[in-house]
Design a protein around this motif. Structure first.
Motif, mmCIF file in Angstrom:
data_model
loop_
_atom_site.group_PDB
_atom_site.id
_atom_site.type_symbol
_atom_site.label_atom_id
_atom_site.label_comp_id
_atom_site.label_asym_id
_atom_site.label_seq_id
_atom_site.Cartn_x
_atom_site.Cartn_y
_atom_site.Cartn_z
ATOM 1 N N MET A 151 0.842 -1.189 0.000
ATOM 2 C CA MET A 151 0.000 0.000 0.000
ATOM 3 C C MET A 151 0.881 1.244 0.000
ATOM 4 S SD MET A 151 -3.159 -0.801 2.600
ATOM 5 C CE MET A 151 -4.457 -1.944 2.136
ATOM 6 N N SER A 152 0.408 2.277 -0.671
ATOM 7 C CA SER A 152 1.114 3.562 -0.644
ATOM 8 C C SER A 152 0.130 4.657 -0.274
ATOM 9 C CB SER A 152 1.752 3.870 -2.009
ATOM 10 O OG SER A 152 0.765 4.046 -2.996
ATOM 11 N N ALA A 153 0.538 5.487 0.696
ATOM 12 C CA ALA A 153 -0.222 6.686 1.050
ATOM 13 C C ALA A 153 0.479 7.866 0.398
ATOM 14 C CB ALA A 153 -0.284 6.865 2.563
ATOM 15 N N ILE A 154 -0.206 8.557 -0.506
ATOM 16 C CA ILE A 154 0.395 9.646 -1.283
ATOM 17 C C ILE A 154 -0.321 10.941 -0.921
ATOM 18 C CG2 ILE A 154 0.996 10.453 -3.584
ATOM 19 C CD1 ILE A 154 0.742 7.594 -4.568
ATOM 20 N N VAL A 155 0.428 11.883 -0.386
ATOM 21 C CA VAL A 155 -0.150 13.125 0.127
ATOM 22 C C VAL A 155 0.370 14.301 -0.692
ATOM 23 C CG1 VAL A 155 -0.619 14.468 2.216
ATOM 24 C CG2 VAL A 155 0.017 12.049 2.406
ATOM 25 N N PHE A 178 -3.292 -3.034 -9.534
ATOM 26 C CA PHE A 178 -3.425 -2.065 -8.446
ATOM 27 C C PHE A 178 -4.773 -1.367 -8.518
ATOM 28 C CE2 PHE A 178 -1.752 0.249 -12.020
ATOM 29 C CZ PHE A 178 -2.331 1.513 -11.955
ATOM 30 N N ASP A 179 -5.193 -0.825 -7.364
ATOM 31 C CA ASP A 179 -6.399 0.001 -7.249
ATOM 32 C C ASP A 179 -6.028 1.337 -6.632
ATOM 33 O OD1 ASP A 179 -8.373 -1.764 -8.251
ATOM 34 O OD2 ASP A 179 -8.363 -2.872 -6.365
ATOM 35 N N VAL A 180 -6.727 2.396 -7.044
ATOM 36 C CA VAL A 180 -6.488 3.748 -6.529
ATOM 37 C C VAL A 180 -7.736 4.197 -5.772
ATOM 38 C CG1 VAL A 180 -5.949 6.135 -7.117
ATOM 39 C CG2 VAL A 180 -4.958 4.264 -8.465
ATOM 40 N N PHE A 181 -7.532 4.666 -4.525
ATOM 41 C CA PHE A 181 -8.643 5.104 -3.681
ATOM 42 C C PHE A 181 -8.396 6.549 -3.227
ATOM 43 C CE2 PHE A 181 -8.338 0.515 -3.203
ATOM 44 C CZ PHE A 181 -9.659 0.110 -3.362
ATOM 45 N N PRO A 182 -9.079 7.515 -3.821
ATOM 46 C CA PRO A 182 -8.920 8.910 -3.367
ATOM 47 C C PRO A 182 -9.674 9.148 -2.051
ATOM 48 C CG PRO A 182 -9.770 8.761 -5.630
ATOM 49 C CD PRO A 182 -9.925 7.413 -5.010
ATOM 50 N N PHE A 183 -9.022 9.841 -1.124
ATOM 51 C CA PHE A 183 -9.647 10.313 0.107
ATOM 52 C C PHE A 183 -9.443 11.825 0.187
ATOM 53 C CE2 PHE A 183 -8.883 5.831 0.907
ATOM 54 C CZ PHE A 183 -10.066 5.435 1.500
ATOM 55 N N SER A 184 -10.048 12.443 1.187
ATOM 56 C CA SER A 184 -10.026 13.908 1.245
ATOM 57 C C SER A 184 -8.627 14.471 1.441
ATOM 58 C CB SER A 184 -10.949 14.401 2.370
ATOM 59 O OG SER A 184 -10.523 13.897 3.625
ATOM 60 N N GLN A 185 -7.755 13.761 2.183
ATOM 61 C CA GLN A 185 -6.435 14.302 2.497
ATOM 62 C C GLN A 185 -5.293 13.567 1.813
ATOM 63 O OE1 GLN A 185 -6.576 14.123 6.811
ATOM 64 N NE2 GLN A 185 -7.103 16.299 6.917
ATOM 65 N N PHE A 186 -5.543 12.381 1.284
ATOM 66 C CA PHE A 186 -4.479 11.632 0.632
ATOM 67 C C PHE A 186 -5.099 10.642 -0.354
ATOM 68 C CE2 PHE A 186 -5.876 8.767 3.820
ATOM 69 C CZ PHE A 186 -5.434 7.484 3.511
ATOM 70 N N VAL A 187 -4.227 10.037 -1.149
ATOM 71 C CA VAL A 187 -4.647 9.001 -2.086
ATOM 72 C C VAL A 187 -3.981 7.693 -1.665
ATOM 73 C CG1 VAL A 187 -4.635 8.213 -4.479
ATOM 74 C CG2 VAL A 187 -4.916 10.652 -3.965
ATOM 75 N N LEU A 188 -4.774 6.631 -1.561
ATOM 76 C CA LEU A 188 -4.263 5.316 -1.199
ATOM 77 C C LEU A 188 -4.200 4.447 -2.454
ATOM 78 C CD1 LEU A 188 -3.478 3.322 1.110
ATOM 79 C CD2 LEU A 188 -5.885 2.637 1.154
ATOM 80 N N LEU A 234 -5.279 -2.328 7.897
ATOM 81 C CA LEU A 234 -4.217 -1.802 7.032
ATOM 82 C C LEU A 234 -4.525 -0.366 6.609
ATOM 83 C CD1 LEU A 234 -3.510 -4.900 4.768
ATOM 84 C CD2 LEU A 234 -1.984 -3.907 6.482
ATOM 85 N N TYR A 235 -5.782 -0.097 6.299
ATOM 86 C CA TYR A 235 -6.168 1.262 5.926
ATOM 87 C C TYR A 235 -5.899 2.231 7.076
ATOM 88 C CZ TYR A 235 -9.250 5.274 5.487
ATOM 89 O OH TYR A 235 -9.756 6.554 5.472
ATOM 90 N N GLN A 236 -6.246 1.827 8.292
ATOM 91 C CA GLN A 236 -6.007 2.687 9.450
ATOM 92 C C GLN A 236 -4.519 2.945 9.648
ATOM 93 O OE1 GLN A 236 -8.023 0.423 12.469
ATOM 94 N NE2 GLN A 236 -10.056 1.166 11.881
ATOM 95 N N LYS A 237 -3.681 1.938 9.383
ATOM 96 C CA LYS A 237 -2.228 2.127 9.469
ATOM 97 C C LYS A 237 -1.764 3.164 8.440
ATOM 98 C CE LYS A 237 -1.169 -2.620 10.989
ATOM 99 N NZ LYS A 237 -0.588 -2.283 12.290
ATOM 100 N N MET A 238 -2.320 3.091 7.233
ATOM 101 C CA MET A 238 -1.897 4.024 6.189
ATOM 102 C C MET A 238 -2.345 5.438 6.509
ATOM 103 S SD MET A 238 -0.150 1.993 4.474
ATOM 104 C CE MET A 238 0.418 3.177 3.263
ATOM 105 N N ARG A 239 -3.510 5.583 7.124
ATOM 106 C CA ARG A 239 -3.932 6.924 7.549
ATOM 107 C C ARG A 239 -2.938 7.509 8.540
ATOM 108 N NH1 ARG A 239 -8.567 9.296 6.308
ATOM 109 N NH2 ARG A 239 -8.101 10.798 7.951
ATOM 110 N N ARG A 240 -2.402 6.670 9.396
ATOM 111 C CA ARG A 240 -1.425 7.156 10.374
ATOM 112 C C ARG A 240 -0.139 7.605 9.692
ATOM 113 N NH1 ARG A 240 -1.111 4.046 15.918
ATOM 114 N NH2 ARG A 240 -3.157 5.004 15.936
ATOM 115 N N PHE A 241 0.291 6.873 8.667
ATOM 116 C CA PHE A 241 1.473 7.327 7.922
ATOM 117 C C PHE A 241 1.208 8.694 7.294
ATOM 118 C CE2 PHE A 241 2.575 2.672 7.538
ATOM 119 C CZ PHE A 241 3.727 2.770 8.311
ATOM 120 N N GLN A 242 -0.008 8.879 6.781
ATOM 121 C CA GLN A 242 -0.366 10.167 6.200
ATOM 122 C C GLN A 242 -0.249 11.280 7.230
ATOM 123 O OE1 GLN A 242 -3.998 11.302 6.919
ATOM 124 N NE2 GLN A 242 -3.243 13.313 6.332
#
Length: 481
Positions: A151-155, A178-188, A234-242
């Motif tokens: 997973m990559s958290a891209i800010v 791969f899949d791309v998931f846009p969120f309000s503060q970062f892209v997963l 895993l998603y919650q972990k990536m939010r923390r990296f963000q």
């Protein structure tokens, strides 16, 4: 892959060619030593990567580089202007002579990786995409994939660039599904690692590609999970990296090997820290304040405290500035607007060092608002009173030191102050110290010895006696009254 080298020294060009071809295969390298010949070669032959000697390129000349070709600059002029000109024109990097051969090879390796992936058939990009996960898997369900994921958290530094970032990711030829998931503060981005492919080179390539198409900075955190982990966790972990952008800032690519955890932090200033802040503000010691910011915030190391706790601590510092503003009757419209903007920055600014910078600037403006007035702008007694308020905490500060600062005889100072205010200098200073002692006794849990020191008394016994004369009761009785 075809590489074209422009260098003023043909012998150096042969050396660069040897370094590249001895380390990497399947490369064709040409060398030219003239700008016109270089431009003609680009038009007549297909070049996939350029190495350009910036010393042959006058700063007044317009760019002769095609926009679509990746290029690397080399130069003997180790100056900001050289680097700025190259990076403005979307260079991969600038290598300043003498440079290590491995640095050159690394850039050519990355260029070759991009070239190979970009040659993949466009039908692969247009084909039906295999979905790895869904938003439901990330946010609600307890899904346990039986294959490893990366997973990559891209800010992005500019959230307005979010849509462009998503398009760039979707079109980039990553070597995995791969899949791309846009969120309000970062892209997963979620990659399936069915064959344990190494995606680090791919992300280095994407990092460089993004810099050529946007001025927005990126921070990319890569994290590889083993089989059997919940996708929601895993998603919650990536939010923390963000969230770690708060400490790292932007323009980084980091492979994370361990989970990110926050350490505990008491977000509120202790009574002693409050006292230190009062002293620094009263003394108008801007350098001490900036050093405090640096030591307390900018030297933090992993494991980091929760950014929200740090934000609370920053608001505690701002509260000391607010107290100072009230004590000094600073309330003009401009400074009030700056104060409220600073509060919003502490709450919302993604990067900590930018908050610290703004706090330091605001402190400097506060000091200018409360600087000791020159003769003619305020009367003599107000100036002396302000000096008392700024120095009462120092037990050695007295009539003599005040007179020395004002460059006048202490008897003249005492007589003039008494005439203007109707109070003796010593009695006024004593009132200020007792007032501060009362505040410390009621608002903090500091020991009596500490209270006496912070209020400007060198001995607790003397402080106890003066306090009782002023109030009729002892400090202990006042605290629990």
């Amino acid at each position: 892959m075809n590489i074209l080298i422009l260098t003023k020294d043909p012998l150096e060009g042969q050396g660069l060619k040897w370094i590249i071809t001895s380390q990497l295969r399947d490369l064709h390298v040409d060398i030219v030593d003239d700008v016109q010949q270089f431009s003609k070669h680009i038009k007549d032959h297909a070049s996939d990567f350029l190495i350009v000697d910036l010393d042959l390129w006058s700063s007044q000349e317009q760019s002769f580089l095609p926009q679509h070709i990746q290029w690397l600059g080399i130069s003997s002029e180790r100056t900001f202007q050289t680097a700025y000109r190259a990076l403005t024109l979307k260079a991969e990097d600038v290598l300043f002579r003498p440079f290590q051969p491995e640095h050159l090879v690394k850039h050519v390796q990355q260029a070759r990786f991009r070239f190979r992936n970009e040659k993949q058939s466009t039908t692969q990009l247009d084909s039906v995409h295999e979905t790895i996960l869904t938003y439901e898997d990330l946010l609600l369900a307890e899904t346990y994939p039986n294959y490893p994921l990366l997973m990559s958290a891209i800010v992005p530094s500019d959230r307005e660039q979010g849509s462009q970032l998503v398009r760039a990711l979707e079109e980039f030829p990553f070597p995995t599904t791969f899949d791309v998931f846009p969120f309000s503060q970062f892209v997963l981005v979620v990659h399936r690692l069915s064959q344990q492919e190494d995606l680090q080179d791919a992300y280095r390539s994407f990092f460089a590609s993004w810099k050529r198409q946007s001025d927005a900075l990126l921070s990319i955190y890569l994290y590889e999970s083993v089989e059997g982990k919940s996708t929601r966790i895993l998603y919650q972990k990536m939010r923390r990296f963000q969230e770690r952008i708060f400490y790292d800032g932007y323009d980084i690519l980091s492979l994370e090997l361990t989970d990110l955890t926050w350490r505990d932090l008491d977000p509120f200033l202790s009574p002693l820290e409050q006292r230190i802040w009062i002293e620094m503000l009263e003394k108008q010691d801007v350098n001490a304040i900036r050093n405090w910011f640096e030591q307390d915030f900018l030297t933090l190391e992993a494991p980091y405290p929760d950014p929200e706790m740090v934000r609370i601590r920053l608001t505690s510092v701002l509260a000391q500035m607010r107290r100072y503003m009230k004590a000094k009757s600073i309330g003009n419209e401009s400074i009030e607007q700056q104060y409220h903007r600073l509060f919003q920055d502490i709450i919302r600014e993604p990067v900590m060092y930018l908050i610290i910078q703004k706090l330091g600037d605001f402190t400097s403006k506060l000091m200018k608002e409360t600087s000791i007035p020159e003769e003619g702008t305020s009367n003599f007694s107000e100036k002396v009173r302000m000096m008392m308020e700024s120095n009462y905490w120092d037990s050695s500060w007295n009539l003599a030191t005040c007179a020395q600062t004002l460059q006048m005889n202490k008897s003249t100072l005492s007589r003039k102050f008494s005439h203007n205010t109707g109070k003796k200098f010593r009695d006024t200073l004593q009132e200020i110290r007792i007032r501060e002692a009362k505040r410390l006794l009621k608002e903090t849990t500091a020991s009596l010895e500490e209270v006496s020191r912070l209020a400007g008394y060198s001995h607790q016994t003397y402080f106890n006696a003066k306090f009782k004369v002023a109030t009729g009761i002892t400090p202990s009785m006042y605290r629990f009254d």
